[in-house]
Design a protein around this motif. Structure first.
Motif, mmCIF file in Angstrom:
data_model
loop_
_atom_site.group_PDB
_atom_site.id
_atom_site.type_symbol
_atom_site.label_atom_id
_atom_site.label_comp_id
_atom_site.label_asym_id
_atom_site.label_seq_id
_atom_site.Cartn_x
_atom_site.Cartn_y
_atom_site.Cartn_z
ATOM 1 N N GLY A 179 -36.950 -102.420 -78.578
ATOM 2 C CA GLY A 179 -36.569 -103.691 -79.195
ATOM 3 C C GLY A 179 -35.088 -103.857 -79.449
ATOM 4 N N THR A 180 -34.224 -103.369 -78.571
ATOM 5 C CA THR A 180 -32.784 -103.491 -78.766
ATOM 6 C C THR A 180 -32.160 -104.361 -77.679
ATOM 7 O OG1 THR A 180 -32.346 -101.504 -77.471
ATOM 8 C CG2 THR A 180 -32.653 -101.203 -79.832
ATOM 9 N N GLU A 181 -30.855 -104.491 -77.747
ATOM 10 C CA GLU A 181 -30.102 -105.231 -76.744
ATOM 11 C C GLU A 181 -28.994 -104.332 -76.202
ATOM 12 O OE1 GLU A 181 -30.159 -109.872 -78.101
ATOM 13 O OE2 GLU A 181 -28.644 -108.594 -78.995
ATOM 14 N N VAL A 182 -28.561 -104.636 -74.984
ATOM 15 C CA VAL A 182 -27.408 -103.945 -74.409
ATOM 16 C C VAL A 182 -26.324 -104.971 -74.141
ATOM 17 C CG1 VAL A 182 -28.670 -102.006 -73.403
ATOM 18 C CG2 VAL A 182 -28.391 -104.086 -72.072
ATOM 19 N N GLY A 183 -25.085 -104.545 -74.314
ATOM 20 C CA GLY A 183 -23.953 -105.412 -74.036
ATOM 21 C C GLY A 183 -23.544 -105.288 -72.579
ATOM 22 N N VAL A 184 -23.248 -106.399 -71.951
ATOM 23 C CA VAL A 184 -22.887 -106.416 -70.539
ATOM 24 C C VAL A 184 -21.600 -107.216 -70.373
ATOM 25 C CG1 VAL A 184 -23.616 -107.103 -68.224
ATOM 26 C CG2 VAL A 184 -25.322 -106.353 -69.885
ATOM 27 N N ALA A 185 -20.657 -106.642 -69.624
ATOM 28 C CA ALA A 185 -19.419 -107.338 -69.276
ATOM 29 C C ALA A 185 -19.233 -107.184 -67.770
ATOM 30 C CB ALA A 185 -18.242 -106.752 -70.028
ATOM 31 N N LEU A 186 -19.218 -108.290 -67.040
ATOM 32 C CA LEU A 186 -19.079 -108.271 -65.590
ATOM 33 C C LEU A 186 -17.928 -109.175 -65.171
ATOM 34 C CD1 LEU A 186 -22.839 -108.663 -64.557
ATOM 35 C CD2 LEU A 186 -21.512 -106.552 -64.661
ATOM 36 N N THR A 187 -17.128 -108.680 -64.224
ATOM 37 C CA THR A 187 -16.036 -109.458 -63.662
ATOM 38 C C THR A 187 -16.245 -109.554 -62.164
ATOM 39 O OG1 THR A 187 -14.526 -108.693 -65.371
ATOM 40 C CG2 THR A 187 -13.535 -109.621 -63.391
ATOM 41 N N PHE A 188 -16.293 -110.767 -61.652
ATOM 42 C CA PHE A 188 -16.483 -111.036 -60.230
ATOM 43 C C PHE A 188 -15.127 -111.395 -59.650
ATOM 44 C CE2 PHE A 188 -20.364 -111.774 -62.452
ATOM 45 C CZ PHE A 188 -21.372 -111.346 -61.605
ATOM 46 N N ASP A 189 -14.812 -110.824 -58.474
ATOM 47 C CA ASP A 189 -13.485 -111.045 -57.914
ATOM 48 C C ASP A 189 -13.492 -110.765 -56.416
ATOM 49 O OD1 ASP A 189 -10.836 -111.742 -58.014
ATOM 50 O OD2 ASP A 189 -10.177 -109.961 -59.104
ATOM 51 N N ILE A 190 -12.368 -111.010 -55.776
ATOM 52 C CA ILE A 190 -12.149 -110.643 -54.378
ATOM 53 C C ILE A 190 -10.995 -109.647 -54.377
ATOM 54 C CG2 ILE A 190 -11.484 -111.451 -52.090
ATOM 55 C CD1 ILE A 190 -12.805 -114.137 -52.775
ATOM 56 N N ASP A 191 -11.224 -108.449 -53.786
ATOM 57 C CA ASP A 191 -10.187 -107.418 -53.814
ATOM 58 C C ASP A 191 -9.162 -107.628 -52.703
ATOM 59 O OD1 ASP A 191 -11.367 -106.457 -51.500
ATOM 60 O OD2 ASP A 191 -11.627 -104.421 -52.233
ATOM 61 N N GLU A 192 -8.187 -106.716 -52.606
ATOM 62 C CA GLU A 192 -7.096 -106.852 -51.633
ATOM 63 C C GLU A 192 -7.562 -106.788 -50.184
ATOM 64 O OE1 GLU A 192 -7.750 -102.701 -52.874
ATOM 65 O OE2 GLU A 192 -7.195 -104.449 -54.036
ATOM 66 N N GLN A 193 -8.767 -106.223 -49.937
ATOM 67 C CA GLN A 193 -9.315 -106.179 -48.574
ATOM 68 C C GLN A 193 -10.179 -107.392 -48.252
ATOM 69 O OE1 GLN A 193 -11.317 -102.351 -48.773
ATOM 70 N NE2 GLN A 193 -9.739 -101.468 -47.439
ATOM 71 N N GLY A 194 -10.310 -108.297 -49.208
ATOM 72 C CA GLY A 194 -11.118 -109.492 -48.997
ATOM 73 C C GLY A 194 -12.593 -109.287 -49.325
ATOM 74 N N LEU A 195 -12.933 -108.149 -49.927
ATOM 75 C CA LEU A 195 -14.321 -107.889 -50.309
ATOM 76 C C LEU A 195 -14.646 -108.563 -51.636
ATOM 77 C CD1 LEU A 195 -14.471 -104.050 -49.575
ATOM 78 C CD2 LEU A 195 -15.476 -105.874 -48.193
ATOM 79 N N LYS A 196 -15.828 -109.132 -51.707
ATOM 80 C CA LYS A 196 -16.296 -109.699 -52.975
ATOM 81 C C LYS A 196 -16.839 -108.537 -53.805
ATOM 82 C CE LYS A 196 -17.316 -114.223 -51.063
ATOM 83 N NZ LYS A 196 -16.900 -114.057 -49.677
ATOM 84 N N VAL A 197 -16.260 -108.357 -54.997
ATOM 85 C CA VAL A 197 -16.588 -107.188 -55.818
ATOM 86 C C VAL A 197 -16.997 -107.598 -57.226
ATOM 87 C CG1 VAL A 197 -15.084 -105.631 -54.507
ATOM 88 C CG2 VAL A 197 -14.170 -106.846 -56.486
ATOM 89 N N VAL A 198 -17.736 -106.700 -57.852
ATOM 90 C CA VAL A 198 -18.158 -106.871 -59.237
ATOM 91 C C VAL A 198 -17.812 -105.582 -59.960
ATOM 92 C CG1 VAL A 198 -20.088 -107.313 -60.799
ATOM 93 C CG2 VAL A 198 -20.111 -108.282 -58.501
ATOM 94 N N SER A 199 -17.122 -105.698 -61.071
ATOM 95 C CA SER A 199 -16.836 -104.528 -61.893
ATOM 96 C C SER A 199 -17.195 -104.872 -63.330
ATOM 97 C CB SER A 199 -15.364 -104.130 -61.782
ATOM 98 O OG SER A 199 -14.540 -105.183 -62.223
ATOM 99 N N GLY A 200 -17.420 -103.845 -64.103
ATOM 100 C CA GLY A 200 -17.766 -104.092 -65.496
ATOM 101 C C GLY A 200 -18.457 -102.916 -66.124
ATOM 102 N N SER A 201 -19.115 -103.191 -67.234
ATOM 103 C CA SER A 201 -19.784 -102.124 -67.963
ATOM 104 C C SER A 201 -21.051 -102.641 -68.633
ATOM 105 C CB SER A 201 -18.848 -101.531 -69.015
ATOM 106 O OG SER A 201 -18.540 -102.510 -69.988
ATOM 107 N N VAL A 202 -21.932 -101.688 -68.885
ATOM 108 C CA VAL A 202 -23.162 -101.936 -69.634
ATOM 109 C C VAL A 202 -23.198 -100.864 -70.706
ATOM 110 C CG1 VAL A 202 -25.678 -102.056 -69.532
ATOM 111 C CG2 VAL A 202 -24.329 -102.744 -67.552
ATOM 112 N N ASN A 203 -23.387 -101.262 -71.963
ATOM 113 C CA ASN A 203 -23.432 -100.256 -73.015
ATOM 114 C C ASN A 203 -24.343 -100.686 -74.149
ATOM 115 O OD1 ASN A 203 -21.875 -101.966 -74.770
ATOM 116 N ND2 ASN A 203 -20.090 -101.379 -73.588
ATOM 117 N N GLY A 204 -24.789 -99.692 -74.878
ATOM 118 C CA GLY A 204 -25.650 -99.961 -76.020
ATOM 119 C C GLY A 204 -26.235 -98.676 -76.571
ATOM 120 N N THR A 205 -26.924 -98.800 -77.675
ATOM 121 C CA THR A 205 -27.617 -97.670 -78.281
ATOM 122 C C THR A 205 -29.093 -97.830 -77.974
ATOM 123 O OG1 THR A 205 -25.985 -97.556 -80.045
ATOM 124 C CG2 THR A 205 -28.083 -96.449 -80.430
#
Length: 179
Positions: free
Chosen positions: A46-72
Motif C-alpha cells: 500500500g505505498t507509492e514510489v516516486g518517479v522522475a523521467l526526462t525524455f530527450d534526443i541525445d547527440e547521436q540523434g537517439l530518443k532517450v529516457v533517463s531518470g529515477s524510481v525511488n521509494g520505501t
C-alpha cells in the motif's frame, strides 16, 4: 523547451517518441498497487514510489529516457518472516527502439525500450526497474530471531551411532585370498 508537468499521479499511457521530440519531463508518484508484479513480492503493497523521467534526443540523434524510481518498500524478512522496510532506488538510462533488431544496434550505455507506434505503458518500465532493484534476499541487519534457533547442520560426535555397512561382507570377500 523542456517543461515539467506538475503531476501528483503519473499518466499510465504516453507516447515516448513525442515526449522525446518535445524534450518533456515527468515527475510524480505511482501507487505500488498499480504494479502487480512488484505488489506480489511485497509484505505491504500500500505505498507509492516516486518517479522522475526526462525524455530527450541525445547527440547521436537517439530518443532517450533517463531518470529515477525511488521509494520505501516493505519486503518480507527471510529470517523472521516479518515486514522489513527497505529504500529502493533505480536509475534509468533507456533508448527507444522500434524492434529487437534496432535494439541490438543501440550503444551499450543504454538499455533498450522497445516501443511501437502510439501510446506506451510507462508503468511497465517502472515495474521492471523496481523488480531489478529489489534485493534477492532481504533480512533485518539486527538479530530478529533468537540465535539458539540457528542450526549449522553439525551434529556432535556423541550423538552419532555408527551404522552397519551393508557392503562390509563384500569387502571381506574381496580381501580374502583366493583358494
Amino acid at each position: 523547451m523542456s517543461s515539467t508537468p506538475s503531476i501528483s499521479s503519473l499518466p499510465r499511457d504516453i507516447d515516448p517518441r513525442k515526449f522525446a521530440q518535445q524534450g518533456l519531463s515527468l515527475e510524480g508518484k505511482i501507487a505500488v498497487s498499480d504494479l502487480p508484479r512488484v505488489a506480489e513480492v511485497l509484505a505491504e503493497p500500500g505505498t507509492e514510489v516516486g518517479v522522475a523521467l526526462t525524455f530527450d534526443i541525445d547527440e547521436q540523434g537517439l530518443k532517450v529516457v533517463s531518470g529515477s524510481v525511488n521509494g520505501t518498500l516493505s519486503v518480507v524478512c527471510q529470517r523472521c518472516l516479518e515486514p522489513l522496510p527497505i529504500e529502493v532506488e533505480a536509475e534509468l538510462k533507456l533508448a527507444l527502439a522500434w524492434d529487437e533488431d534496432e535494439a541490438k544496434n543501440l550503444p551499450r550505455r543504454f538499455d533498450p525500450w522497445i516501443v511501437g507506434d502510439g501510446a506506451t505503458d510507462i508503468y511497465a518500465i517502472v515495474e521492471e526497474e523496481l523488480l531489478l532493484a529489489l534485493p534477492m534476499v532481504a533480512y533485518h541487519e539486527e538479530p530478529c530471531i533468537d540465535a539458539s534457533l540457528y542450526q549449522s547442520g553439525e551434529v556432535e560426535e556423541a550423538d552419532v551411532e555408527p551404522k552397519a555397512n551393508p557392503f562390509q561382507m563384500l569387502e571381506q570377500l574381496k580381501s580374502s585370498p583366493k583358494s
